[in-house]
Every structure is written in structure tokens, then in C-alpha cells.
Design a protein around this motif. Sequence first.
Motif, PDB file in Angstrom:
ATOM      1  N   ARG A  67      12.294  21.229  45.942  1.00 55.90           N
ATOM      2  CA  ARG A  67      13.200  22.366  46.181  1.00 55.90           C
ATOM      3  C   ARG A  67      12.956  23.021  47.533  1.00 55.90           C
ATOM      4  N   VAL A  68      11.700  23.189  47.869  1.00 52.55           N
ATOM      5  CA  VAL A  68      11.418  23.905  49.123  1.00 52.55           C
ATOM      6  C   VAL A  68      11.902  23.099  50.327  1.00 52.55           C
ATOM      7  N   PRO A  72      18.003  24.792  53.342  1.00 54.58           N
ATOM      8  CA  PRO A  72      18.501  24.621  54.712  1.00 54.58           C
ATOM      9  C   PRO A  72      17.408  24.993  55.718  1.00 54.58           C
ATOM     10  N   MET A  73      17.431  24.328  56.859  1.00 48.63           N
ATOM     11  CA  MET A  73      16.410  24.569  57.889  1.00 48.63           C
ATOM     12  C   MET A  73      16.248  26.063  58.186  1.00 48.63           C
ATOM     13  N   MET A  77      12.800  28.038  58.038  1.00 47.39           N
ATOM     14  CA  MET A  77      12.292  28.672  59.258  1.00 47.39           C
ATOM     15  C   MET A  77      12.054  30.179  59.079  1.00 47.39           C
ATOM     16  N   LYS A  78      12.261  30.660  57.845  1.00 53.27           N
ATOM     17  CA  LYS A  78      11.877  32.051  57.563  1.00 53.27           C
ATOM     18  C   LYS A  78      10.365  32.152  57.321  1.00 53.27           C
ATOM     19  N   ALA A  79       9.711  31.003  57.231  1.00 51.93           N
ATOM     20  CA  ALA A  79       8.251  31.002  57.051  1.00 51.93           C
ATOM     21  C   ALA A  79       7.633  29.950  57.968  1.00 51.93           C
ATOM     22  N   VAL A 144      14.920  33.951  48.659  1.00 51.22           N
ATOM     23  CA  VAL A 144      15.400  32.612  49.057  1.00 51.22           C
ATOM     24  C   VAL A 144      15.032  31.575  47.987  1.00 51.22           C
ATOM     25  N   LEU A 145      13.809  31.673  47.452  1.00 57.90           N
ATOM     26  CA  LEU A 145      13.345  30.690  46.464  1.00 57.90           C
ATOM     27  C   LEU A 145      12.538  31.422  45.382  1.00 57.90           C
ATOM     28  N   PRO A 146      13.268  32.141  44.493  1.00 56.26           N
ATOM     29  CA  PRO A 146      12.563  32.954  43.494  1.00 56.26           C
ATOM     30  C   PRO A 146      11.638  32.095  42.633  1.00 56.26           C
TER      31      PRO A 146
END
Length: 344
Positions: A67-68, A72-73, A77-79, A144-146
Motif C-alpha cells: 500500500r505504501v 502516488p509519488m 514525498m510527504k515523508a 494519507v495512509l490511516p
Amino acid sequence: MSAEDGPASMKIPIVDFSSWNNTQDKTARLRTAKELVKACQTVGFVYIINHSLPEPVLDEAFEWTRRVFKLPMEDKMKAPHPPGWEVHRGYSWPGLEKVTQTISTGDDEETKKKLREVPDVKESYDIGSDVFTSQPNQWIPDEVLPGFRAFMTKFYWDCWKVGEDILRALAIGLNLEDESYLIKKHSGHGNQLRLLSYLPVPAEDLEQERASRCPAHTDWSSVTMLFQDDCGGLEVEDVSRPGTFVSATPIKNAIVMNVGDLLQRWSNDRLRSTSHRVRLPPLADRYEGPNRMTRQRFSIPYFMSPDPDSVIDCIPSCMSEKEPAKYKPITQAGYNKMRASMHY
Ligand SMILES: O=C(O)CCC(=O)C(=O)O
Ligand SMILES: [Fe+2]
């Protein structure tokens, strides 16, 4: 050169940990510990089966990994992995990291450029303990990815529990009076959980060495535990035939455990830190389409490391008058710097 699995080639031993948790059965525990140490002395790699990590937890870890990397890129790119090598956390996009055995000499820019002429076609996401503030985690935001952060934080500590079993077994197998000798140098906060995605690439690019997945290297951990999917491609150097490699064929739920450089030094070379790499999958059905694109491969290494200031000094039961300590004491931080700085 492909992996050779002929009849005479090295076999990666399998050690069954099912009796380990029965602390009453000292004989069975000692037998397991001795088998583990023997495998680490002869091959440096071993499959551990029937360990305490349940199958559903491992399946879920791979689910989150898929999933991670599927995000989307812009979300990944938030981390981002911070610039440079000092902080080894967060998302590394394809081509950012270059795995190498080259040791830093100080003036490294030219060497780094040269090494990157053949990029590693993989992306990774590195996670540590939130307590270890010198290596701040770079979490993908929860909106973004709960659930990702919560799962991975728990998984990090679940892995450490098995890691402690392994370190205890090694101490027993090495005849150390104190079963906790190796564990005591590790608080658990210095470990690193790494999610890896090897992207599809035309097989020919790997065959012609225009691209790589993960070049041959040794780990600089004390011990590494690796979970791999069923794609295949991990290869381990045959210790009696340097330069040739054998496949570490995936075994569902097994931990592929290997000795890292720090444990090799610590044990005065009694335990081996064996070179390994990731290349082409051995099975034909792992390729797709006219370009023979390799299937995307996921793996999850968990590197155990002593705390940065821990001094790695020869284990007492691994030296004698005849066999004095071969290495000067070194801190984890000192060794890490030597190895890690070429990678980013
Ligand atoms: O992906 C793999 O199977 C191996 C990765 C590895 O060796 C490493 O990250 O040190
Ligand atoms: Fe490795």
C-alpha cells in the motif's frame, strides 16, 4: 553471472525455533542455540522457521508495504528521506540510494557519482523507534495512509521480540555465561525496519548490468532478519567459492537471518557476515511481457544494531591466548559512519 544451485553448492541451513519458547526444556533450547551458531559460523545465513511472529502479522506487514509504495509519488514525498546519510529514515525514491561495499575515505563525491552510473532500481521506506530522536522518523501523514504508522510501530517492536530470542540463542550457542550478553548492548531503539520495493525492470538491463536491484554487500548491523515475498532473487555468496552465489529461495513465513559486520567483529570472525545481493528472479513466471519485465518484488529487512555509543569489543568466549582479538574496539556509530556515508 547467475546464482548457482548445483549439487555441490552451499545450502542455507534451516533452524526450527518451535521449542525455543518452552523455557523448561533446556536441552532443546541448547540444541537450537548450537544449530543457530553453527549456521552462523559456516554460512552466515540461516532460515528460521516456527519463530514467534504469526503468519497474519507478516501478511499484514506485506499488505502495508504494497500500500505504501502504491501511493502516488506526491504522497510518498510527504515523508522524504532527508538529504545526506546521517538520518536514514523515510521514503527513498528510485535511484536515491546506492548500495555498495565501498568504504568512505573522506573525499567521496567522485566515487559516489561513479557508483551511481548503474542505479539501483528500488525504492525504500525506513522506520526506527520514535524514541531515537537522533534518527527522527519521517511518517507519511496519517490522513494519507490511516493505520500505517500504528501498524508499523507495533511491527517494529514485534520484530524486536524475535530479535531478542535470536540474540539470546546466539549468546547461549557461543557459551557465554550471561545469556543476555548481546541483548544488553541493544536497547532495541537502534534498530531499523526497512520496507523495500524492487520495481519492474527489463531483465536485460539487469543482465547487462545497466541497472541493479541490490549489489553485493555485507550488512553493518549486528544481526539482520529479512522477510521476503515469493518473487525470489536474493542470493548469498557461497563461502567456499567466493564470487559465486546461491539463491535464498523464499520460504513462506521464514525469517532469513544473517550475521552483520558488527557481530562478525564482535565474535572475532567466528560468526560470518556473508555477502549477498538481489538479482534476477530464478523462476520464469516472475517475468512479464516482451521485455521480460521482472515482477515487482517486496522485502522487509529488520536490522538490529547496538546503541550508537555501545563499544563493540571482542566477546570473551571468542578469544583466547592463541586467538587474540583481531579488531580494535569500535562504537556502532563509528562503524556506521564508515559504511553508511557512501549510500546517500
Ligand atoms: O531485499 C532483499 O532481499 C535483501 C536486502 C538487503 O540485503 C539489504 O537491504 O541489506
Ligand atoms: Fe543486506
